[in-house]
Structure formats: structure tokens, C-alpha cells
Design a protein around this motif. Structure first.
Motif, short mmCIF file in Angstrom:
data_model
loop_
_atom_site.label_atom_id
_atom_site.label_comp_id
_atom_site.label_asym_id
_atom_site.label_seq_id
_atom_site.Cartn_x
_atom_site.Cartn_y
_atom_site.Cartn_z
N ALA A 1 2.44 1.71 0.29
CA ALA A 1 2.77 0.80 1.38
C ALA A 1 1.78 0.95 2.53
N VAL A 2 1.48 -0.16 3.18
CA VAL A 2 0.67 -0.14 4.40
C VAL A 2 1.49 -0.86 5.47
N ILE A 3 1.72 -0.15 6.56
CA ILE A 3 2.62 -0.70 7.57
C ILE A 3 1.96 -0.63 8.95
N GLY A 4 2.06 -1.71 9.69
CA GLY A 4 1.63 -1.74 11.09
C GLY A 4 2.80 -2.24 11.92
N LEU A 5 3.07 -1.58 13.04
CA LEU A 5 4.25 -1.95 13.83
C LEU A 5 3.86 -2.54 15.18
N GLU A 6 4.59 -3.56 15.57
CA GLU A 6 4.46 -4.13 16.91
C GLU A 6 5.79 -3.89 17.62
N VAL A 7 5.74 -3.16 18.74
CA VAL A 7 6.97 -2.87 19.47
C VAL A 7 6.95 -3.59 20.81
N ILE B 1 3.28 -2.93 22.15
CA ILE B 1 2.48 -1.82 21.65
C ILE B 1 2.18 -2.10 20.18
N VAL B 2 0.92 -2.27 19.86
CA VAL B 2 0.52 -2.66 18.49
C VAL B 2 -0.17 -1.49 17.79
N SER B 3 0.35 -1.13 16.64
CA SER B 3 -0.26 -0.01 15.91
C SER B 3 -1.27 -0.51 14.90
N GLU B 4 -2.17 0.35 14.50
CA GLU B 4 -3.07 0.07 13.39
C GLU B 4 -2.25 0.11 12.09
N PRO B 5 -2.73 -0.54 11.04
CA PRO B 5 -1.98 -0.47 9.76
C PRO B 5 -2.21 0.89 9.10
N GLU B 6 -1.66 1.93 9.69
CA GLU B 6 -1.92 3.29 9.22
C GLU B 6 -0.64 4.05 8.88
N ILE C 1 4.31 -5.42 6.77
CA ILE C 1 4.33 -4.60 5.56
C ILE C 1 3.52 -5.26 4.44
N SER C 2 2.63 -4.48 3.87
CA SER C 2 1.95 -4.94 2.65
C SER C 2 1.89 -3.77 1.68
N ILE C 3 1.54 -4.07 0.45
CA ILE C 3 1.33 -2.98 -0.51
C ILE C 3 -0.04 -3.17 -1.15
N LYS D 1 -8.61 -1.81 0.20
CA LYS D 1 -8.43 -3.17 0.68
C LYS D 1 -6.97 -3.42 1.05
N LEU D 2 -6.77 -4.10 2.20
CA LEU D 2 -5.40 -4.40 2.61
C LEU D 2 -4.82 -5.55 1.79
N GLY D 3 -3.54 -5.42 1.45
CA GLY D 3 -2.85 -6.51 0.77
C GLY D 3 -2.36 -7.54 1.78
N THR D 4 -1.77 -8.62 1.25
CA THR D 4 -1.20 -9.64 2.14
C THR D 4 0.14 -9.14 2.67
N ARG D 5 0.36 -9.34 3.97
CA ARG D 5 1.55 -8.75 4.58
C ARG D 5 2.66 -9.75 4.83
N ALA D 6 3.86 -9.22 4.88
CA ALA D 6 5.00 -9.95 5.42
C ALA D 6 5.32 -9.32 6.76
N SER E 1 6.34 -19.70 7.73
CA SER E 1 5.07 -19.19 7.27
C SER E 1 4.36 -18.60 8.47
N LYS E 2 3.55 -17.60 8.20
CA LYS E 2 2.92 -16.85 9.29
C LYS E 2 1.94 -17.71 10.06
N GLU E 3 2.10 -17.71 11.39
CA GLU E 3 1.16 -18.45 12.21
C GLU E 3 -0.10 -17.63 12.41
P1 ADP Z 1 -0.19 -10.91 14.67
O1 ADP Z 1 1.02 -10.38 13.99
O2 ADP Z 1 0.03 -11.05 16.13
O3 ADP Z 1 -0.68 -12.15 14.03
P2 ADP Z 1 -2.32 -8.81 14.18
O4 ADP Z 1 -3.35 -9.23 13.21
O5 ADP Z 1 -2.79 -8.26 15.45
O6 ADP Z 1 -1.38 -9.93 14.51
O7 ADP Z 1 -1.45 -7.70 13.45
C1 ADP Z 1 -0.30 -7.25 13.95
C2 ADP Z 1 0.17 -6.01 13.22
O8 ADP Z 1 0.05 -6.17 11.82
C3 ADP Z 1 -0.59 -4.77 13.56
O9 ADP Z 1 0.33 -3.75 13.81
C4 ADP Z 1 -1.41 -4.47 12.33
O10 ADP Z 1 -1.58 -3.10 12.17
C5 ADP Z 1 -0.54 -5.03 11.24
N1 ADP Z 1 -1.27 -5.46 10.05
C6 ADP Z 1 -2.34 -6.28 9.97
N2 ADP Z 1 -2.69 -6.46 8.69
C7 ADP Z 1 -1.82 -5.77 7.92
C8 ADP Z 1 -1.64 -5.60 6.51
N3 ADP Z 1 -2.44 -6.19 5.62
N4 ADP Z 1 -0.64 -4.83 6.08
C9 ADP Z 1 0.20 -4.24 6.96
N5 ADP Z 1 0.10 -4.37 8.30
C10 ADP Z 1 -0.91 -5.14 8.77
#
Ligand code: ADP
Ligand code: MG
Ligand code: ZN
Length: 481
Positions: free
Chosen positions: A5-11, A157-162, A201-203, A210-215, A266-268
Motif C-alpha cells: 500500500a502507498v498512502i498519503g494523508l491530507e489533514v 497538512i499534506v503528507s508525502e505518499p510515504e 490510497i493506492s497499491i 512507480k505509484l499506482g492510481t489512487r482513490a 470522479s477525482k477532480e
Molecule cells: P489533491 O488531492 O489535492 O488533488 P495532491 O496531488 O497534492 O492532490 O495529493 C494529495 C495527497 O495524495 C498527498 O498526501 C499525496 O501524498 C497523496 N498521493 C498522491 N499520489 C498518490 C498515490 N499514487 N498513492 C497514494 N497517495 C498519493
């Protein structure tokens, strides 16, 4: 195939200021709908916003506390979209020039393991205004709009996808929440919606870069929901990929009742929002002097405190992490240790009996009737042999209920440990007389029966006999030389 899993959080955290971000309206929670509004936060024509300096200062404070670089030049931007709870038709946020960037939050990965940690990168922290609230419940037809929340100050607060798992996500959120509370930037009250999280969240195949497509799962205000939503998404996305399909980039919602996420829209993309610089607010110039001043006022942060506790008090990292989870709990612990120096014992009581009782009643340490010096006094009574460890547990329960001093309770309830040889000898003799068979057995070599005798004597004494002395006396009498 194995996936990770690859997760990035926006709080979104609501900032603790008296007034909204661009007007003088109150930020008090729970008032009559539309009672905290003015032409500015209602978005009426012909008015101008004025930036609340406190929001900027608290933003700087959070930036420093999370090791971010504070931008010397930043500016607000309009994020345009249409929704009934957004009276202006745009949200004032920050886009290409945020307040702070490039920080990190350190999380403990395995608390048992003396502090293995991982740094989760922060992409950015920016200021923005909250939207109002559409009210659908309890209304016969249509919906209503409450704009009290419009213009409330937020930090995003926006985290990296880490982040790699649900557990890590929760650890990250808890660490961030603790920092917000420690620094006084936000009360981060999740029930009031003052700390909400979007989880991306993506996997991807394990080991792939390479990052997958996220929901993106929107607006969760509970650690448990975040954890469950992540677990659900991992399985959902894995099934799609395994069947040869493709994950669609979209915004989803967590449905707690059904225990699943479902699509919302759908994601804007950023360009959908037609971001442009906010013309009604001047750009921000933050100088070094301001940053230094804020830095100097920062309290000791959870991370530093946790490390200090381990060193100074020689307690396990696990204990230190729990004890520093809030400032109030850490203060309680330190105040108790200053009066009774065996820190591990204090920690055991705080994390065990004290927190257990408080949790049962859904209370925080601030509500505890027991004060730190009273806990210290109780531990001294055990150490001096005035009461046994077992009796101490019941004394503590009474302390929690009444707030009385332990000495007082021991005296009132006659709980003083009996160490007097004469009195104990009588009890011991009685037990030996009443159990001739066991005495015979013991003398014939069944040494395990010692426990039986000690138990009987303790029971007769109402738990007050000094167990060490009872043991010695029994030995003496059962094994005559
Ligand atoms: P937004 O959601 O505003 O369109 P961003 O591209 O800035 O924009 O991403 C927001 C959040 O999504 C960040 O926390 C980032 O780490 C995370 N993120 C981006 N790409 C991925 C991915 N492929 N998988 C998981 N999380 C991701
Ligand atoms: Mg997002
Ligand atoms: Zn207002």
C-alpha cells in the motif's frame, strides 16, 4: 502477485483562534445556525477580507514544530467550485505558494522495540477557510445551509505518499494530533470535526517504485475509520488488479455502517478548480525575526519529551510514548516522579490503574481526582510497608472515587498492614491448628502447600498481614528444628 500500500494523508485542522480567518466572527462551536456570520463570511458583494494574524502565527508554529521551511513569501489563492455551502463560489486557500513546505513527522513503528521510528515527509502546510455546512437531517423537504463554519481558520497538512499501512497511518495521525495539541495550534477535537482526514490510497506490486492510481477517501474523523477504510481499499484495489482491471482515480466515502467505501465523484484535477491568486489579500512576507520569535515560544514537543523521558527516567520507549501522548499526562507523570523517584513504578501505576479507570469513565487525566503527589504518597506507603501492594489497589480505587489522601483512607478503613509478630503468630497458630492434614502433608515433603497456608493467613487478616513475615513465621512453625 504481492502488493504493497502507498498512502498519503491530507489533514484539515481547525486553528484555535477567537475569530475567523478573514472577519471578526466568533469561532465558538455549537451556536444557533447562522448566528456567527457577517457580510464577509457570507460572501456579500463589496466587502474585503482582513487576514487574522493569529492564524498565520499558529501556522508558522506548526511549520516549525514539523521541521518545515517557512516561506518568506507566500500568498492566498482562490479555489473555484460551486456548492451551496460555499457562498462566494470559491474557497480562499493557498496553491502554488504555500505557507510552509518540506517537513516531516516522526512516527514510532514498533513501540515495544525501544523506539524504531520512521520519518513521514510533509509536502506542505497551508492556510485556508472552511466552508459552511449543508443540513439534511430532520428536514421534511429540501436542505438547509448553516454558514457558522464558513470562514473558520484551517491548516491543511499534506503528507508525502510515504505511509505504508493502516497502522502507520494511525501512528502518523496520532503524532500529528499530539503536536497540534502540544503547540496549542488546534484542539484537534475529532468529534467536533476539528481534525479531519482525507486518505489517498493506492497499491503497487511489492518493490515497485512507480505509484499506482489512487482513490481518495474523504473526510474521516476517526482513527478507526481511517484504518478500516485503508484495509478495505487495499483489498478492493487488489481484486481489481488481479482481475486485470484498472483502478479509477476517484473520490470515495467511507460508509461505517456497511464497512465499505463507495464512489462519490470522479477525482477532480487542479485545473478543474481554476486556481488564481487572491486579489483581495496582499501576499505574505514573513521575516526571520517573526520565525525566531515563534521558535523561542515553542514548548517541548512530544518527540523530544519522549526521548528525554527514556533517558532521564530510564523507562522503556513504549512507556515514554504513552506517557507523552498528551502534555497533561506527561506533566502528571513528572510531578509524581518528583515526589517518588522510582519512575518505572510510577509509570506502571499511571499507565495501568490510573489510565484504566479514566478510560472506563471516558475521562482524561485532567479529570482525575487523584493528584500526582497523592499517587506518590501511596507508593511511599507501599515502600514503607504500611500497606501491601494488594491493599494499595483498593486504596487507589477509593482515591480515584473520592480524591482523599491515601494516609487518610488507610487510617479510616483500618487497612494498615499487620507486621506485628505477636498478632501474626496468633493467626499462623490458628491456621496450623485448623488444618492438621495439610500440616502433616507439608511435613511429609509437600512443600507446595506453603501457598495454601499463606493464603489462609492472608484471608484471616483481611489481606492486611505482611506476606513476607507470614511466610517466615509459617516456615518457622512448620519446620521445627
Ligand atoms: P489533491 O488531492 O489535492 O488533488 P495532491 O496531488 O497534492 O492532490 O495529493 C494529495 C495527497 O495524495 C498527498 O498526501 C499525496 O501524498 C497523496 N498521493 C498522491 N499520489 C498518490 C498515490 N499514487 N498513492 C497514494 N497517495 C498519493
Ligand atoms: Mg486531496
Ligand atoms: Zn464573518
Amino acid at each position: 502477485m504481492k502488493y504493497e500500500a502507498v498512502i498519503g494523508l491530507e489533514v484539515h485542522a481547525q486553528v484555535m483562534t477567537k475569530t475567523k480567518i478573514f472577519c471578526g466572527c466568533s469561532t465558538v462551536f455549537g451556536s444557533e445556525p447562522n448566528s456567527q456570520v457577517c457580510p464577509i463570511c457570507l460572501g456579500l458583494p463589496g466587502v474585503l477580507p482582513v487576514l487574522n494574524r493569529d492564524v498565520v502565527e499558529l501556522g508558522i508554529r506548526l511549520g516549525i514544530a514539523t521541521h518545515c521551511k517557512i516561506a518568506s513569501y507566500s500568498r492566498f489563492a482562490r479555489k473555484n467550485y460551486f456548492y451551496p455551502d460555499l457562498p462566494k463560489g470559491y474557497q480562499v486557500s493557498m496553491f502554488e505558494l504555500p505557507l510552509t513546505e518540506h517537513g516531516f513527522i516522526e512516527i514510532l513503528i514498533d513501540k515495544q522495540n525501544a523506539g524504531d521510528s520512521k520519518k513521514i515527509g510533509l509536502t506542505r502546510i497551508h492556510m485556508e477557510e472552511d466552508a459552511g455546512k449543508n443540513v439534511h437531517d430532520g428536514i421534511e423537504s429540501g436542505s438547509l445551509v448553516d454558514l457558522n463554519r464558513a470562514g473558520m481558520p484551517l491548516l491543511e497538512i499534506v503528507s508525502e505518499p510515504e505511509i505504508s499501512s493502516g497502522d502507520e497511518a494511525v501512528a502518523y495521525l496520532k503524532a500529528l494530533r499530539a503536536i497540534l495539541i502540544y503547540t496549542g495550534v488546534s484542539d484537534a477535537d475529532m468529534e467536533k470535526g476539528n481534525f479531519r482526514c482525507d486518505a489517498n490510497i493506492s497499491i503497487r506490486p511489492e518493490g515497485s517504485k512507480k505509484l499506482g492510481t489512487r482513490a481518495e477517501i474523504k473526510n474521516m474523523n476517526s482513527f478507526r475509520f481511517v484504518q478500516k477504510a485503508i484495509a478495505y481499499e487495499m483489498i478492493r484495489q487488489e481484486e481489481i488488479l488481479e482481475e486485470g482491471g484498472r483502478v479509477v482515480q476517484e473520490t470515495r466515502l467511507w460508509d461505517e455502517k456497511k464497512g465499505m467505501t463507495f464512489p462519490m465523484r470522479s477525482k477532480e484535477q487542479a485545473h478543474d478548480y481554476r486556481y488564481f491568486p487572491e486579489p483581495d489579500l496582499v501576499p505574505l512576507n514573513i521575516d526571520e525575526a517573526w520565525i525566531s520569535k515563534v521558535k523561542a515560544e515553542l514548548p517541548e514537543l512530544p518527540d523530544a519529551k519522549r526521548k528525554r523521558f527514556v533517558e532521564q527516567y530510564q523507562i522503556p520507549a513504549y512507556d515514554a510514548a504513552i506517557l507523552t501522548s498528551t502534555q497533561a499526562l506527561a506533566d502528571f507523570f513528572e510531578a509524581a516522579v518528583s515526589k517518588y523517584s522510582k519512575a518505572k513504578l510510577v509509570s506502571n501505576w499511571v499507565m495501568g490503574d490510573l489510565m484504566r479507570e479514566l478510560n472506563q469513565d471516558n475521562k482524561g487525566i485532567e479529570d482525575a481526582l487523584v493528584k500526582p503527589q497523592q499517587l506518590a504518597a501511596l507508593l511511599s506507603l507501599i515502600e514503607k510497608g504500611t500497606i501491601s501492594g494488594k491493599i494499595a489497589k483498593t486504596v487507589f480505587e477509593t482515591m480515584m472515587r473520592t480524591g482523599k489522601n491515601p494516609e487518610e483512607i488507610v487510617k479510616e478503613e483500618g487497612l494498615t498492614q499487620v507486621s506485628d509478630e505477636g498478632a501474626l503468630a496468633k493467626l499462623v497458630d490458628g491456621v496450623i491448628e485448623a488444618n492438621p492434614k495439610e500440616v502433616e502433608g507439608y511435613r511429609a515433603g509437600k512443600k507446595k502447600l506453603m501457598g495454601f497456608f499463606v493464603g489462609k493467613v492472608m484471608k484471616k487478616s483481611g489481606g492486611k498481614a505482611n506476606p513476607g513475615k507470614v511466610n517466615a513465621l509459617l516456615k518457622e512453625k512448620l519446620e521445627p528444628k
